[in-house]
Scaffold this motif. Structure first.
Motif: not given
Length: 325
Positions: A213-214, A218-224, A273-284, A286-292
């Motif tokens: 989720i992170a 964070l940005l998605e919910l804030t936008c809502i 949307g970019f974060l959710e489609s490219f960063v969240t499911p990436s092979a990075l 977990l801590l790196v994805r959350d940090a981004i």
């Protein structure tokens, strides 16, 4: 003043102004007539507002004067110099002046989601009340929650996420004029987050839930939250008008401010949307994805609270050029 007699006396001038304002080409005599009629109708509007402010007549005369002014001055040329100012002044200011509304929306939303999650964790029967069997819960925790982020091609998934979140935000903004629908939309999303989070946490999937989720949440919910806050502020502007303004003027000013924020949300939701489609499911890791995700979110908050506060100070120092009240 006898309003009916006043309207009967000047209706012919109003119709003539409307006719001239609609023409694409005017002779020299017609152009002069347009200017004279514009000045007269502007005076009529002032008289009506001060003596017998009939809402429908004020709206009609306002429309006539605006159309005539546009016909006289012609369309304004787009000034590319206004683009940097939009991003460094107008947009952060529009988000900043609504901050109390969307921060409050966020706190209430998160509190409701947390209460629901605790309820789901503490009472196993809650999931059954929502029609979820043990096998459904196990499938959600084991793979369905994670599979959601990699089910589609990243480009397609990003477009779907952006469209869905944009639609939720548009509903919050548009329905804000009546206030209550915003609470319903927030409740629906809080219920979904609380139920899913409670099931994941209660069945050993807390790390996976927060980890996935992170990056985008964070940005998605804030936008809502921002769209809900702007919408609620819009609705409140006609219930309690801005200082020194009537209800209609307060609503109009706030609506302009809301549109500026809406334009900014389009871009912010694209980033989410970019974060959710490219960063969240990436092979990075977990801590790196959350940090981004955390870095992007903090950058957005800094953008709003640093540039927005600075823009508000500038507006206060130069009220005659104020864009936002």
């Amino acid at each position: 003043m006898d309003l009916d007699a006043y309207v009967a006396e000047h209706r012919g001038e109003w119709r003539r102004l409307d006719t001239l304002s609609r023409r694409r080409r005017l002779s020299a005599a017609e152009a002069d007539e347009l200017v004279v009629l514009y000045q007269r109708v502007a005076t009529h509007l002032s008289v009506v507002r001060s003596r017998t402010p009939d809402p429908s007549l004020v709206a009609e005369l306002s429309r006539l004067t605006l159309a005539a002014r546009a016909a006289i001055t012609g369309p304004a040329a787009f000034d590319w110099r206004s683009v940097p100012r939009f991003f460094t002044h107008s947009l952060p200011l529009s988000l900043y002046v609504a901050r109390r509304w969307w921060i409050t929306s966020a706190l209430v939303f998160l509190a409701v989601s947390a209460v629901l999650a605790v309820w789901v964790i503490e009472d196993p029967g809650v999931a059954g009340a929502f029609g979820l069997s043990d096998s459904d819960i196990r499938a959600l925790v084991d793979h369905e929650f994670a599979d959601y982020y990699s089910e589609y091609d990243s480009h397609v998934f990003g477009a779907l996420v952006w469209t869905n979140n944009a639609w939720i935000s548009v509903q919050c903004l548009v329905s804000g004029i009546t206030i209550l629908p915003v609470f319903y939309l927030l409740w629906q999303n809080a219920l979904n987050l609380g139920l899913t989070g409670g099931l994941m946490i209660g069945h050993g999937g807390a790390g996976q839930f927060f980890g996935l989720i992170a990056p985008h949440g964070l940005l998605e919910l804030t936008c809502i939250f921002v769209s809900a806050g702007i919408g609620l502020r819009l609705g409140w502007s006609w219930i309690v008008p801005l200082p020194g303004m009537g209800r209609a003027q307060s609503l109009a000013v706030t609506a302009v401010q809301s549109m500026v924020g809406a334009v900014g949300l389009v871009g912010l939701l694209a980033v989410a949307g970019f974060l959710e489609s490219f960063v969240t499911p990436s092979a990075l890791p977990l801590l790196v994805r959350d940090a981004i995700g955390l870095t992007v979110w903090l950058a957005f908050l800094a953008y709003v609270f640093v540039l927005g506060a600075r823009a508000q100070r500038r507006e206060a120092a130069a009220p005659e050029r104020s864009e936002l009240s």
